[in-house]
Scaffold this active site. Structure first.
Site, PDB file in Angstrom:
ATOM      1  N   SER A 137     -14.567 -24.615 -32.809  1.00  0.00           N
ATOM      2  CA  SER A 137     -15.922 -24.239 -32.409  1.00  0.00           C
ATOM      3  C   SER A 137     -16.627 -25.506 -31.948  1.00  0.00           C
ATOM      4  O   SER A 137     -16.184 -26.617 -32.281  1.00  0.00           O
ATOM      5  CB  SER A 137     -16.634 -23.651 -33.637  1.00  0.00           C
ATOM      6  OG  SER A 137     -18.010 -23.464 -33.376  1.00  0.00           O
ATOM      7  N   TYR A 150     -19.132 -22.630 -42.513  1.00  0.00           N
ATOM      8  CA  TYR A 150     -18.430 -22.403 -41.239  1.00  0.00           C
ATOM      9  C   TYR A 150     -18.078 -23.747 -40.592  1.00  0.00           C
ATOM     10  O   TYR A 150     -16.937 -23.959 -40.171  1.00  0.00           O
ATOM     11  CB  TYR A 150     -19.319 -21.572 -40.320  1.00  0.00           C
ATOM     12  CG  TYR A 150     -18.729 -21.297 -38.949  1.00  0.00           C
ATOM     13  CD1 TYR A 150     -17.799 -20.267 -38.764  1.00  0.00           C
ATOM     14  CD2 TYR A 150     -19.103 -22.042 -37.832  1.00  0.00           C
ATOM     15  CE1 TYR A 150     -17.265 -20.007 -37.510  1.00  0.00           C
ATOM     16  CE2 TYR A 150     -18.569 -21.792 -36.583  1.00  0.00           C
ATOM     17  CZ  TYR A 150     -17.661 -20.768 -36.420  1.00  0.00           C
ATOM     18  OH  TYR A 150     -17.128 -20.511 -35.175  1.00  0.00           O
ATOM     19  N   LYS A 154     -14.329 -25.351 -39.562  1.00  0.00           N
ATOM     20  CA  LYS A 154     -13.951 -25.672 -38.181  1.00  0.00           C
ATOM     21  C   LYS A 154     -13.630 -27.158 -38.022  1.00  0.00           C
ATOM     22  O   LYS A 154     -12.733 -27.520 -37.266  1.00  0.00           O
ATOM     23  CB  LYS A 154     -15.034 -25.203 -37.211  1.00  0.00           C
ATOM     24  CG  LYS A 154     -15.192 -23.662 -37.174  1.00  0.00           C
ATOM     25  CD  LYS A 154     -13.894 -22.960 -36.786  1.00  0.00           C
ATOM     26  CE  LYS A 154     -14.067 -21.452 -36.625  1.00  0.00           C
ATOM     27  NZ  LYS A 154     -12.827 -20.765 -36.239  1.00  0.00           N
TER      28      LYS A 154
HETATM   29  N1  LIG Z   1     -18.388 -16.177 -30.225  1.00  0.00           N
HETATM   30  C1  LIG Z   1     -18.644 -17.469 -30.153  1.00  0.00           C
HETATM   31  O1  LIG Z   1     -19.611 -17.904 -29.509  1.00  0.00           O
HETATM   32  C2  LIG Z   1     -17.719 -18.464 -30.823  1.00  0.00           C
HETATM   33  C3  LIG Z   1     -18.070 -19.807 -30.742  1.00  0.00           C
HETATM   34  C4  LIG Z   1     -17.250 -20.772 -31.334  1.00  0.00           C
HETATM   35  C5  LIG Z   1     -16.096 -20.368 -31.984  1.00  0.00           C
HETATM   36  N2  LIG Z   1     -15.774 -19.048 -32.063  1.00  0.00           N
HETATM   37  C6  LIG Z   1     -14.527 -18.700 -32.766  1.00  0.00           C
HETATM   38  O2  LIG Z   1     -13.803 -17.773 -31.988  1.00  0.00           O
HETATM   39  C7  LIG Z   1     -13.063 -16.886 -32.841  1.00  0.00           C
HETATM   40  C8  LIG Z   1     -13.391 -15.435 -32.493  1.00  0.00           C
HETATM   41  O3  LIG Z   1     -14.785 -15.244 -32.709  1.00  0.00           O
HETATM   42  P1  LIG Z   1     -15.556 -13.931 -32.194  1.00  0.00           P
HETATM   43  O4  LIG Z   1     -16.853 -14.393 -31.677  1.00  0.00           O
HETATM   44  O5  LIG Z   1     -14.670 -13.098 -31.360  1.00  0.00           O
HETATM   45  O6  LIG Z   1     -15.833 -13.207 -33.609  1.00  0.00           O
HETATM   46  P2  LIG Z   1     -15.998 -11.643 -33.931  1.00  0.00           P
HETATM   47  O7  LIG Z   1     -16.529 -10.906 -32.769  1.00  0.00           O
HETATM   48  O8  LIG Z   1     -16.723 -11.583 -35.222  1.00  0.00           O
HETATM   49  O9  LIG Z   1     -14.466 -11.172 -34.138  1.00  0.00           O
HETATM   50  C9  LIG Z   1     -13.721 -11.752 -35.158  1.00  0.00           C
HETATM   51  C10 LIG Z   1     -12.335 -11.113 -35.176  1.00  0.00           C
HETATM   52  O10 LIG Z   1     -11.605 -11.718 -36.250  1.00  0.00           O
HETATM   53  C11 LIG Z   1     -11.061 -10.670 -37.054  1.00  0.00           C
HETATM   54  N3  LIG Z   1     -10.921 -11.088 -38.444  1.00  0.00           N
HETATM   55  C12 LIG Z   1     -11.881 -11.567 -39.260  1.00  0.00           C
HETATM   56  N4  LIG Z   1     -11.382 -11.788 -40.475  1.00  0.00           N
HETATM   57  C13 LIG Z   1     -10.058 -11.445 -40.422  1.00  0.00           C
HETATM   58  C14 LIG Z   1      -9.007 -11.441 -41.360  1.00  0.00           C
HETATM   59  N5  LIG Z   1      -9.205 -11.836 -42.621  1.00  0.00           N
HETATM   60  N6  LIG Z   1      -7.781 -11.034 -40.963  1.00  0.00           N
HETATM   61  C15 LIG Z   1      -7.568 -10.635 -39.690  1.00  0.00           C
HETATM   62  N7  LIG Z   1      -8.536 -10.603 -38.756  1.00  0.00           N
HETATM   63  C16 LIG Z   1      -9.767 -11.003 -39.122  1.00  0.00           C
HETATM   64  C17 LIG Z   1     -12.053  -9.527 -36.899  1.00  0.00           C
HETATM   65  O11 LIG Z   1     -11.416  -8.296 -37.161  1.00  0.00           O
HETATM   66  P3  LIG Z   1     -11.536  -7.470 -38.528  1.00  0.00           P
HETATM   67  O12 LIG Z   1     -12.953  -7.580 -39.009  1.00  0.00           O
HETATM   68  O13 LIG Z   1     -11.105  -6.120 -38.096  1.00  0.00           O
HETATM   69  O14 LIG Z   1     -10.552  -8.091 -39.440  1.00  0.00           O
HETATM   70  C18 LIG Z   1     -12.380  -9.631 -35.422  1.00  0.00           C
HETATM   71  O15 LIG Z   1     -11.408  -8.983 -34.656  1.00  0.00           O
HETATM   72  C19 LIG Z   1     -13.455 -17.279 -34.274  1.00  0.00           C
HETATM   73  O16 LIG Z   1     -12.483 -18.148 -34.806  1.00  0.00           O
HETATM   74  C20 LIG Z   1     -14.771 -18.013 -34.094  1.00  0.00           C
HETATM   75  O17 LIG Z   1     -15.023 -18.924 -35.121  1.00  0.00           O
HETATM   76  C21 LIG Z   1     -16.563 -18.095 -31.511  1.00  0.00           C
END
Ligand SMILES: NC(=O)c1ccc[n+]([C@@H]2O[C@H](COP(=O)([O-])OP(=O)(O)OC[C@H]3O[C@@H](n4cnc5c(N)ncnc54)[C@H](OP(=O)(O)O)[C@@H]3O)[C@@H](O)[C@H]2O)c1
Length: 233
Positions: A137, A150, A154
């Site tokens: 992140s 968090y 990261k």
């Molecule tokens: N969106 C952003 O702006 C952003 C920025 C920086 C970094 N990131 C990183 O990008 C990645 C994806 O983020 P996102 O924004 O797509 O988040 P999101 O919309 O909340 O989706 C998270 C995904 O992870 C799955 N997940 C969570 N806990 C899990 C577990 N214990 N086992 C298996 N699957 C699990 C969730 O599915 P279930 O709940 O069905 O398990 C969901 O499919 C993360 O690592 C996040 O830290 C995102």
């Protein structure tokens, strides 16, 4: 480009789902997991074999072991492994974050990544081929108050991945990856009022899937950032 086998954690929504759909559209074979059974069953119905979607909690080492055994027994060793699954804490100063919530964040964001590496990477190492991308992140390189748990996970992912990079044989790569800022459930949890200013996951995946497919041994150990607008905000 020849079809690649792409393994993605956290495909039920957000970036993981958008990547799964985009890799499939580009002709690649996707295996993915998540905890939400309704979404996973729907993905399996929509795409079917040779793609594979499974209900797996990455925080549960034994569940990841069984998932790895099943996927790898079909000779489906990943060419590209995307440790994308992640959760974020509800905004609060560190002293107000309960022990249970902090523990959950570490179990998914850090131990979950190690679980997936433990059960999939030996087969990749045996072939001396493949790229591992661990989702970090912007907050794995800078910090933000109210998100200490968090940020801690990261920053840990950045260190874990760079150490892993030194352990891999030539021909492979491990990369800590900042995906930028994308309007997903996670972003809405931390920027309730401003999330709408950022791209959605579908638009993001169209740029990022081809970028990830091009990563190779020369990228090993390099912290990378998605080539999308606002990624360094
Ligand atoms: N969106 C952003 O702006 C952003 C920025 C920086 C970094 N990131 C990183 O990008 C990645 C994806 O983020 P996102 O924004 O797509 O988040 P999101 O919309 O909340 O989706 C998270 C995904 O992870 C799955 N997940 C969570 N806990 C899990 C577990 N214990 N086992 C298996 N699957 C699990 C969730 O599915 P279930 O709940 O069905 O398990 C969901 O499919 C993360 O690592 C996040 O830290 C995102």
């Amino acid at each position: 480009m020849a079809a690649k086998r792409v393994l993605i954690t956290g495909v039920s929504r957000g970036l993981g789902r958008a990547m799964a759909e985009e890799f499939i559209r580009l002709g690649h074979v996707v295996s993915g997991c998540g905890r939400s059974s309704k979404e996973i069953i729907q993905l399996q119905k929509q795409f079917g074999s040779p793609h594979d979607f499974a209900i797996v909690d990455v925080a549960q080492n034994e569940d990841v072991a069984a998932w790895g055994k099943r996927i790898l027994s079909n000779q489906s060793v990943p060419d590209l492994l995307l440790n994308n699954a992640g959760i974020i804490n509800s905004p609060a100063p560190l002293w107000n974050v309960g022990a249970g919530e902090f523990s959950d964040i570490i179990s998914v964001n850090l131990l979950g990544v190690a679980n997936v590496i433990r059960h999939f990477v030996p087969a990749m190492v045996a072939r001396r081929r493949g790229v591992i991308v661990n989702f970090s992140s912007g907050w794995g390189r800078t910090v933000s108050g109210d998100f200490a748990p968090y940020c801690a996970t990261k920053w840990a992912i950045e260190g874990l991945t760079r150490a892993l990079a030194q352990e891999l044989p030539e021909g492979m790569a491990a990369i800590p990856f900042n995906p930028g800022i994308i309007n997903t459930d996670m972003l809405r949890k931390c920027r309730a009022d401003g999330a709408g200013n950022y791209p959605g996951p579908g638009e993001w995946a169209k740029i990022v899937a081809p970028f990830l497919l091009k990563l190779g041994p020369s990228d090993n150990g390099q912290p990378l950032t998605a080539p999308v607008r606002g990624a360094n905000d």
